[in-house]
Design a protein around this motif. Structure first.
Motif, short mmCIF file in Angstrom:
data_model
loop_
_atom_site.label_atom_id
_atom_site.label_comp_id
_atom_site.label_asym_id
_atom_site.label_seq_id
_atom_site.Cartn_x
_atom_site.Cartn_y
_atom_site.Cartn_z
N SER A 23 -6.21 -1.78 3.95
CA SER A 23 -6.31 -2.23 2.56
C SER A 23 -5.12 -1.69 1.78
N ASP A 24 -4.78 -2.36 0.67
CA ASP A 24 -3.60 -1.94 -0.07
C ASP A 24 -3.69 -2.39 -1.52
N VAL A 25 -2.85 -1.79 -2.35
CA VAL A 25 -2.70 -2.22 -3.73
C VAL A 25 -1.83 -3.47 -3.70
N GLU A 26 -2.41 -4.60 -4.09
CA GLU A 26 -1.67 -5.87 -4.08
C GLU A 26 -0.78 -5.99 -5.31
N ARG A 63 0.19 6.46 -12.27
CA ARG A 63 1.22 6.60 -11.24
C ARG A 63 0.72 6.01 -9.94
N LEU A 64 1.63 5.36 -9.22
CA LEU A 64 1.31 4.76 -7.93
C LEU A 64 2.00 5.61 -6.86
N LEU A 65 1.24 6.00 -5.85
CA LEU A 65 1.79 6.82 -4.78
C LEU A 65 1.31 6.31 -3.42
N ASP A 66 2.14 6.52 -2.42
CA ASP A 66 1.78 6.24 -1.04
C ASP A 66 0.66 7.20 -0.63
N ASP A 69 1.50 10.86 -0.06
CA ASP A 69 1.77 11.70 -1.23
C ASP A 69 0.49 12.23 -1.86
N LEU A 70 -0.65 11.66 -1.47
CA LEU A 70 -1.94 12.11 -2.00
C LEU A 70 -2.81 12.74 -0.90
N ALA A 71 -2.19 13.15 0.18
CA ALA A 71 -2.94 13.67 1.33
C ALA A 71 -3.85 14.83 0.96
N ARG A 72 -3.40 15.72 0.08
CA ARG A 72 -4.26 16.87 -0.26
C ARG A 72 -5.56 16.41 -0.94
N TYR A 73 -5.54 15.24 -1.59
CA TYR A 73 -6.76 14.71 -2.18
C TYR A 73 -7.69 14.19 -1.09
N TRP A 74 -7.21 13.21 -0.30
CA TRP A 74 -8.12 12.57 0.65
C TRP A 74 -8.47 13.44 1.85
N LEU A 75 -7.77 14.55 2.04
CA LEU A 75 -8.14 15.48 3.11
C LEU A 75 -9.14 16.53 2.63
N ASN A 116 -3.68 2.40 1.92
CA ASN A 116 -2.23 2.64 1.82
C ASN A 116 -1.92 3.25 0.46
N ALA A 117 -1.40 2.49 -0.47
CA ALA A 117 -1.06 3.03 -1.79
C ALA A 117 -2.31 3.32 -2.62
N SER A 118 -2.16 4.24 -3.57
CA SER A 118 -3.23 4.59 -4.49
C SER A 118 -2.64 4.74 -5.89
N VAL A 119 -3.49 4.58 -6.91
CA VAL A 119 -3.05 4.67 -8.29
C VAL A 119 -3.92 5.69 -9.01
#
Length: 139
Positions: A23-26, A63-66, A69-75, A116-119
């Motif tokens: 899934s991705d930010v379109e 802000r939009l990040l790959d 770049d947000l790994a510390r959040y989703w981990l 993928n990307a997140s906002v």
């Protein structure tokens, strides 16, 4: 610059299910203080993509990040798995900004996460969510 060490936590806002890895930010569209984010989710065998349109009113920052770049959040243990949209309750971008600037602002933070990307979004009110479908034709 000082080291910022914060525990991340959030609560699911969109229905919890499966967020497809592909899934991705379109699209991200910002106009007159409103932010509209379209997420592309899973594709059916008939090439119909199921997604979600997330609309924020009166946005004060985003802000939009790959995803890396947000790994510390989703981990983190505080990341609500299976939700495209969540409200950040601690340790997010807002907390980072407060720590780095040496001040504390009272603001709500939202995270729109795909495979993928997140906002990240600063907005005082909850977003509206509308399911979307898009049929792709042969290229």
């Amino acid at each position: 610059m000082r080291e910022v060490e914060m525990a991340f936590s959030a609560r699911a806002f969109s229905p919890v299910g499966v967020v497809p890895v592909n899934s991705d930010v379109e699209s991200v569209d910002y106009r007159d203080g409103a932010l509209v984010i379209v997420l592309a989710g899973a594709m059916d065998p008939d090439r119909t993509v199921h997604g979600l349109t997330v609309t924020f009113r009166d946005v004060t920052g985003f802000r939009l990040l790959d995803e890396f770049d947000l790994a510390r959040y989703w981990l983190s243990d505080g990341f609500p798995r299976g939700s495209f949209v969540m409200e950040v309750t601690a340790g997010g971008w807002s907390a980072e900004e407060d720590a780095l600037q040496g001040l504390e602002k009272n603001r709500r933070e939202w995270l729109v996460a795909s495979g993928n990307a997140s906002v990240s979004v600063f907005c005082a009110t909850a977003p509206t969510l509308v399911g979307t479908m898009r049929k792709f034709t042969a290229d």
